[in-house]
Design an enzyme around this catalytic site. Structure first.
Site, PDB file in Angstrom:
ATOM      1  N   PHE A  85       0.864  -1.180   0.000  1.00 34.60           N
ATOM      2  CA  PHE A  85       0.000   0.000   0.000  1.00 34.60           C
ATOM      3  C   PHE A  85       0.895   1.222   0.000  1.00 34.60           C
ATOM      4  O   PHE A  85       1.550   1.532   1.000  1.00 34.60           O
ATOM      5  CB  PHE A  85      -0.942   0.042   1.197  1.00 34.60           C
ATOM      6  CG  PHE A  85      -1.842   1.260   1.158  1.00 34.60           C
ATOM      7  CD1 PHE A  85      -2.980   1.249   0.372  1.00 34.60           C
ATOM      8  CD2 PHE A  85      -1.520   2.406   1.854  1.00 34.60           C
ATOM      9  CE1 PHE A  85      -3.790   2.373   0.294  1.00 34.60           C
ATOM     10  CE2 PHE A  85      -2.323   3.539   1.777  1.00 34.60           C
ATOM     11  CZ  PHE A  85      -3.469   3.525   1.003  1.00 34.60           C
TER      12      PHE A  85
ATOM     13  N   ASP B 114       9.596   2.900   1.812  1.00 32.70           N
ATOM     14  CA  ASP B 114       8.394   3.677   2.119  1.00 32.70           C
ATOM     15  C   ASP B 114       8.157   3.578   3.627  1.00 32.70           C
ATOM     16  O   ASP B 114       7.592   2.610   4.120  1.00 32.70           O
ATOM     17  CB  ASP B 114       7.199   3.128   1.333  1.00 32.70           C
ATOM     18  CG  ASP B 114       5.900   3.881   1.622  1.00 32.70           C
ATOM     19  OD1 ASP B 114       5.854   4.631   2.621  1.00 32.70           O
ATOM     20  OD2 ASP B 114       4.928   3.690   0.876  1.00 32.70           O
TER      21      ASP B 114
ATOM     22  N   LYS C 192       2.935  11.370   6.874  1.00 34.37           N
ATOM     23  CA  LYS C 192       2.119  11.188   8.071  1.00 34.37           C
ATOM     24  C   LYS C 192       2.690  11.886   9.303  1.00 34.37           C
ATOM     25  O   LYS C 192       2.472  13.066   9.502  1.00 34.37           O
ATOM     26  CB  LYS C 192       1.856   9.706   8.312  1.00 34.37           C
ATOM     27  CG  LYS C 192       0.996   9.076   7.206  1.00 34.37           C
ATOM     28  CD  LYS C 192       0.419   7.754   7.601  1.00 34.37           C
ATOM     29  CE  LYS C 192      -0.338   7.088   6.453  1.00 34.37           C
ATOM     30  NZ  LYS C 192      -1.529   7.839   6.012  1.00 34.37           N
TER      31      LYS C 192
END
Length: 401
Positions: A141, A226, A255
């Protein structure tokens, strides 16, 4: 109708149905707790998918934002501003790299990483134009853009969005042999999550990340990590890669970098890699804006103390010890994770992940399901041990354990 029902009805009537949130309407939050429009308090055990690592309304971050709001919030990159250089310098130092390319969202940062890897492949590695390949892992994801969903194995994310962007090869996550077979002379990068969050907090086998690092170094391929969900303290180290002493060629961050206050993301790499860009070849109006830099600088300062990494380590050990006791009792089939991050596979006889999430909501604990039978726990790193234990007590009650 209650205030909650009115708000949800209005949202359903006037917003696209691209999410299926739990039926709670948050009005206020502080630390690890959120309060809804009816005045009910909930323990946040999701932390905005790690965007809220430092808790809701963290005073250091709010004060940094307020101070910057009174000065300047946006210049665009048409001009310099007085927070930009410090932000890039400090973030590069935190990562042990040379250069930073700031963006806003995680998906933007992944798109930037893809473009960077391809450009590096053509300009530095010498791959023939239009033939660059990036190897990725199944169940990944990395975001929701057209290019990113082109290399997703989640049909719910992919369906009805073709034609898809070429140039990617998918191999099983954790399978070093399959990765080695996929890497060829046209491969410019391997893009991986050190821990796969959306897939259910999947931790790769020991030695996998060091193996990826060795393989990519030997074959002249960039290793892109990531760390949007796994990075910045969540797993007990600054980066999840740190647990195996792995340093990738490129970090993709987001984030928690914005502290839950503003969206901030970045690609961080060496001068050889990010030095391929020239003015006008890539950009973002809001990327690296003064407000974002001010908040992110405070995040970096907080991480440099090591306090939050230590909290995630200590509370994470306690979390996994307690969750491990649930396995084998009939309700929980498996538990995975690292630090203050866990994926819990619920036995079908006890309900779906959504049903367990709803039952926990009724007991004032907020988590989120994924892939049908799994719930994720990722509380803010500022959560107290007492609150964490209370949340675990509610989980035991819901599971009948």
């Amino acid at each position: 109708m209650t205030s909650t029902e009115r708000s949800i009805a209005a949202a359903e009537a006037h917003s696209a149905h691209n999410y299926h949130p739990l039926p709670v309407v948050v009005a206020y939050a502080e630390g690890a707790w959120m309060t809804d429009v009816e005045g009910r308090r909930y323990l946040d055990m999701l932390a905005g998918y790690s965007a809220l690592n430092f808790g809701h309304g963290n005073r250091r971050l709010i004060n940094a934002a307020k101070a910057q709001l009174d000065r300047v919030t946006l210049t665009s990159r048409a001009f310099h501003h007085d927070r930009f250089a410090e932000f890039c310098t400090e973030l590069a130092a935190l990562c042990g790299k040379d250069m930073v390319l700031p963006m806003n969202t995680g998906a933007e940062a992944v798109e930037t990483a893809v473009k960077t890897a391809r450009k590096w492949g053509y300009k530095v590695k010498g791959v023939p134009d239009g033939q660059a390949k990036i190897v990725v892992a199944g169940n990944n994801f990395h975001g929701r853009t057209t290019t990113i969903i082109s290399f997703s194995t989640d049909e719910e994310a992919r369906a009805d969005y073709g034609p898809y962007t070429p140039g990617f090869e998918i191999v099983p996550y954790g399978d070093l042999a399959a990765l080695e077979e996929a890497v060829d002379d046209h491969t410019v990068a391997v893009l991986l999550e050190p821990i796969q969050g959306e897939a259910g907090v999947l931790v790769p086998p020991a030695g996998y990340l060091p193996g990826v690092r060795r393989l990519t170094a030997e074959r002249g391929v960039l290793f892109i990590a990531d760390e949007i969900q796994s990075g910045l303290g969540r797993t007990g180290r600054t980066f999840a890669c740190d647990h195996e002493d792995v340093v990738p060629d490129m970090y993709v961050l987001g984030k928690a970098l914005g502290g839950g206050v503003v969206p901030v993301s970045a690609v961080v790499a060496s001068r050889e890699v990010l030095g391929v860009y020239r003015p006008g070849e890539h950009g973002s109006t809001f990327g690296g804006n003064p407000l974002a830099c001010a908040v992110a600088l405070e995040v970096i300062t907080m991480l440099k103390s090591g306090e939050f990494q230590q909290r995630a380590t200590e509370l994470g050990e306690h979390l996994h010890q307690e969750l491990g006791l649930l396995v084998g009792g009939g309700a929980v089939e498996a538990v995975r994770g690292r630090g203050l991050w866990a994926g819990i596979d619920i036995a079908p006889s006890h309900g779906t992940g959504r049903q367990i999430s709803e039952r926990l909501m009724e007991r004032r604990v907020l988590v989120k399901d994924t892939h049908g039978s799994t719930i994720r726990i990722a509380p803010p790193l500022v959560i107290s041990k007492e609150d964490l234990d209370w949340g675990l007590d509610q989980l035991r009650a819901v599971l009948g354990s």
